[in-house]
Design a protein around this motif. Sequence first.
Motif, PDB file in Angstrom:
ATOM      1  N   SER A  23       0.829  -1.211   0.000  1.00 24.48           N
ATOM      2  CA  SER A  23       0.000   0.000   0.000  1.00 24.48           C
ATOM      3  C   SER A  23       0.859   1.254   0.000  1.00 24.48           C
ATOM      4  O   SER A  23       0.385   2.346  -0.352  1.00 24.48           O
ATOM      5  CB  SER A  23      -0.939   0.019   1.219  1.00 24.48           C
ATOM      6  OG  SER A  23      -0.247   0.353   2.403  1.00 24.48           O
ATOM      7  N   CYS A  24       2.128   1.102   0.379  1.00 25.23           N
ATOM      8  CA  CYS A  24       3.066   2.234   0.382  1.00 25.23           C
ATOM      9  C   CYS A  24       3.195   2.871  -0.995  1.00 25.23           C
ATOM     10  O   CYS A  24       3.509   4.069  -1.105  1.00 25.23           O
ATOM     11  CB  CYS A  24       4.448   1.782   0.858  1.00 25.23           C
ATOM     12  SG  CYS A  24       4.524   1.340   2.610  1.00 25.23           S
ATOM     13  N   GLN A  27       1.004   5.707  -0.965  1.00 24.22           N
ATOM     14  CA  GLN A  27       1.068   6.591   0.199  1.00 24.22           C
ATOM     15  C   GLN A  27       1.786   7.897  -0.153  1.00 24.22           C
ATOM     16  O   GLN A  27       2.648   7.933  -1.028  1.00 24.22           O
ATOM     17  CB  GLN A  27       1.786   5.896   1.358  1.00 24.22           C
ATOM     18  CG  GLN A  27       1.085   4.665   1.894  1.00 24.22           C
ATOM     19  CD  GLN A  27      -0.186   4.983   2.670  1.00 24.22           C
ATOM     20  OE1 GLN A  27      -0.427   6.125   3.050  1.00 24.22           O
ATOM     21  NE2 GLN A  27      -0.997   3.965   2.909  1.00 24.22           N
ATOM     22  N   ARG A 111      -3.530   6.768  -5.449  1.00 23.50           N
ATOM     23  CA  ARG A 111      -4.116   7.005  -4.133  1.00 23.50           C
ATOM     24  C   ARG A 111      -5.279   6.047  -3.871  1.00 23.50           C
ATOM     25  O   ARG A 111      -5.432   5.540  -2.761  1.00 23.50           O
ATOM     26  CB  ARG A 111      -4.600   8.456  -4.038  1.00 23.50           C
ATOM     27  CG  ARG A 111      -3.508   9.485  -4.217  1.00 23.50           C
ATOM     28  CD  ARG A 111      -2.506   9.466  -3.091  1.00 23.50           C
ATOM     29  NE  ARG A 111      -2.996  10.227  -1.942  1.00 23.50           N
ATOM     30  CZ  ARG A 111      -2.573  10.053  -0.699  1.00 23.50           C
ATOM     31  NH1 ARG A 111      -1.695   9.122  -0.431  1.00 23.50           N
ATOM     32  NH2 ARG A 111      -3.044  10.787   0.276  1.00 23.50           N
ATOM     33  N   GLN A 115      -3.042   3.669  -1.186  1.00 18.91           N
ATOM     34  CA  GLN A 115      -3.460   4.123   0.138  1.00 18.91           C
ATOM     35  C   GLN A 115      -4.894   3.708   0.444  1.00 18.91           C
ATOM     36  O   GLN A 115      -5.218   3.340   1.568  1.00 18.91           O
ATOM     37  CB  GLN A 115      -3.350   5.641   0.249  1.00 18.91           C
ATOM     38  CG  GLN A 115      -3.662   6.148   1.658  1.00 18.91           C
ATOM     39  CD  GLN A 115      -4.035   7.603   1.709  1.00 18.91           C
ATOM     40  OE1 GLN A 115      -4.609   8.156   0.777  1.00 18.91           O
ATOM     41  NE2 GLN A 115      -3.703   8.257   2.806  1.00 18.91           N
ATOM     42  N   SER A 236      -3.488  11.757   9.652  1.00 20.14           N
ATOM     43  CA  SER A 236      -3.383  11.619   8.194  1.00 20.14           C
ATOM     44  C   SER A 236      -3.211  12.986   7.536  1.00 20.14           C
ATOM     45  O   SER A 236      -2.432  13.134   6.593  1.00 20.14           O
ATOM     46  CB  SER A 236      -4.617  10.901   7.636  1.00 20.14           C
ATOM     47  OG  SER A 236      -5.802  11.602   7.965  1.00 20.14           O
ATOM     48  N   THR A 240       0.636  13.738   6.102  1.00 22.48           N
ATOM     49  CA  THR A 240       0.638  13.884   4.645  1.00 22.48           C
ATOM     50  C   THR A 240       1.197  15.242   4.230  1.00 22.48           C
ATOM     51  O   THR A 240       2.039  15.338   3.326  1.00 22.48           O
ATOM     52  CB  THR A 240      -0.782  13.725   4.075  1.00 22.48           C
ATOM     53  OG1 THR A 240      -1.246  12.407   4.341  1.00 22.48           O
ATOM     54  CG2 THR A 240      -0.794  13.962   2.569  1.00 22.48           C
ATOM     55  N   VAL A 357      -8.575   9.761   3.466  1.00 17.74           N
ATOM     56  CA  VAL A 357      -7.979  10.113   2.173  1.00 17.74           C
ATOM     57  C   VAL A 357      -8.336  11.555   1.813  1.00 17.74           C
ATOM     58  O   VAL A 357      -7.505  12.316   1.299  1.00 17.74           O
ATOM     59  CB  VAL A 357      -8.438   9.139   1.067  1.00 17.74           C
ATOM     60  CG1 VAL A 357      -7.922   9.586  -0.294  1.00 17.74           C
ATOM     61  CG2 VAL A 357      -7.951   7.726   1.367  1.00 17.74           C
TER      62      VAL A 357
END
Length: 411
Positions: A23-24, A27, A111, A115, A236, A240, A357
């Motif tokens: 999933s990185c 990210q 994304r 993510q 998050s 981010t 997200v």
Amino acid sequence: MIIDIVRANFKIIIFGFVFTFFSCVGQSFFIGLFNSSIREELNISHGEFGIIYGIATLSSSLTLIWLGKKIDDLKLVNYSFLVVIFLAFSALFFSFINGIILLVIGIFFLRLSGQGLMAHTASVAISRYFDQSRGKALSYVWVGMSLGEFLLPVIIVYFLTFIYWKTLWQGVAVIILLVLPIFTYLTIKNINISSREKENGDRTNNNIDTVKSWTRKEVLKDLKFYSILPAMLASSFIITGIVINQTFIIESKDWGKFAIAKSFMIYSILTVTTLFLSGFLVDKFTSRKIFPLLNVPLLLSLIILIIFDHPNSAFVFMGLMGISNGLTNVLMSSFWAEIYGVNYLGSIKALTGSLMVFSTALATVIFGSLIDIGYSIENIAFLCAIYTAISIIIVLIFQKAYKPILLKNKT
């Protein structure tokens, strides 16, 4: 005890571990490593990149609400196959971007698939499958992402010194296609929505379904859900904003080119340490009781960023963010199952995942815009610290309301 839990449920734990690792690819910290290369090639500013990133991420968050819900309807292995194929396609697509429109689409795909769906699939599968050992299981699984955060920044920064950035993305796509489809089939081919954890000696755990399962519509009508959101979204949003603008921070603080990449190792080490500790604490005390501590390390990290300029402060700052990240990964994955049940967990986590997200999309726009109009990183960190402190206060006020509705056991 811990070894027995892993041995009895090894396949689904390793499945979750590998999915969080991959999933990185979607990210912010990973995409942020290509920030300078993309901006230089497309001739765009920090703010313009932030707006593009925000639009794409916002679109992916809205799409996740629908696609994430499908995990409640499809067999896990089939759903996972679709997610893997989508991730590989997204990485390949990103290697062909040559303009603003394709950049928006490419970030949207990454994304949503990385993510969004990869992390969503892993956390829903583990939270639903485990009951008594949910905290420990989630801590093992999220180590996958921490391993990626530990290894990938240094590896990518090193490869970027002699490999064209688009070629790297093609390599990522090939690795995903070669590894994940076969791995997915071998680990979860027999898992379904009613599968539950096995205890010592492969005894199936029957002490389940004691918590009322809320539908997504019921959750949206629940006041305590909205008291949780500010705290849930703080990590998050802020992390981010930090990692996607890491080059700006490095230049502002004069920390040196590899400062953030190196400090990501400390970030990852402390994330992993916190994962295991919080997993143990969740199983012992429940996530509801630990929840007020969620953003305390994040607040401390922002204070460090505001006050100190020494290069070594990067390690302390990122380390504290790592602690908060570890708490967030385990607590928020467990928290929803704990208070809202597991039957509609995919639908609920699709909603909360979409909101997280969305917060990352908002972060890129706000951080980028503030940078472009002249705000220093210290000014931005101060605003974030105020928001974080308010989120902690709200949780303390509502803490007693975070209780599940228990159903009588029929066994």
